[in-house]
Design a protein around this motif. Sequence first.
Motif, mmCIF file in Angstrom:
data_model
loop_
_atom_site.group_PDB
_atom_site.id
_atom_site.type_symbol
_atom_site.label_atom_id
_atom_site.label_comp_id
_atom_site.label_asym_id
_atom_site.label_seq_id
_atom_site.Cartn_x
_atom_site.Cartn_y
_atom_site.Cartn_z
ATOM 1 N N THR A 235 3.627 -0.954 3.636
ATOM 2 C CA THR A 235 2.847 0.087 4.291
ATOM 3 C C THR A 235 1.970 -0.547 5.365
ATOM 4 O OG1 THR A 235 2.749 1.376 2.244
ATOM 5 C CG2 THR A 235 1.160 1.939 3.965
ATOM 6 N N ILE B 29 -1.033 0.176 8.517
ATOM 7 C CA ILE B 29 -1.989 1.054 9.185
ATOM 8 C C ILE B 29 -1.689 1.017 10.680
ATOM 9 C CG2 ILE B 29 -4.420 1.425 9.746
ATOM 10 C CD1 ILE B 29 -5.124 0.258 7.025
ATOM 11 N N PRO C 155 -5.032 -3.005 10.221
ATOM 12 C CA PRO C 155 -5.081 -2.739 11.668
ATOM 13 C C PRO C 155 -4.909 -4.028 12.464
ATOM 14 C CG PRO C 155 -6.895 -1.655 10.537
ATOM 15 C CD PRO C 155 -6.263 -2.579 9.546
#
Length: 224
Positions: free
Chosen positions: A191, A193, A133
């Motif tokens: 990937t 978040i 994040p």
Amino acid sequence: VSTGPYESLNLSTSVGDDPEAVAENRRRVAAALGVPALTLAEQKHTCHVAVVADPVGHFPATDALVTDRPGVALAMLAADCVQVALWDPAHRAVGVAHAGRLGVQGDIVGRTLAAMASTYGTDPADVRAGIGPHVATESYEVGPAEVAAARDALGDLAVVVPTSGGHGCLDLRAAVVGQLRRAGVPEHAVTAIDLDTRTATDVLYSHRAERPTGRFALVAVIDA
């Protein structure tokens, strides 16, 4: 166990929180991960990468850590900056990087991959990358000097959304993804978040939203 602006799982000792509370928070995270302790660096928005052989070592002015030792929990603190975990399954090596604006401009992620390559033989084509994040583009407006510095340092990887008066919003994640791709990490192996720290203060800390505030962590550990 932290309280006030640091409630509840602040992991930083440098933001004004009670050191005993921070120590207990770190102990609880380590216990949840099944490791003796977290291995942290003295983050200073540098581009220095340290190779970790001793989990209790001291890593001054360091913003990336790499290791191939199972059970060593590498941790990077943040409260808006991009955090990146890099996993090389072929050589069972891992790295973590703290990529704030200055770190992105200095290609801390590329330097971390280079350190893994020189130390463990990592081929970026084998790496899997995870982005934690971080502050979203629309939440990260900076001034004209910062916009110019980003464009100078990043070239075509600088994603700037102009606002007014020479200001602009920076897309740090796009720059980091671009640096990963440029280093040879496949697109499908990255990937992220999608959670804006600036607007998710109910679950995460954000230095841009609240000051003082705590720091959360991205932690990577190789299973034994």
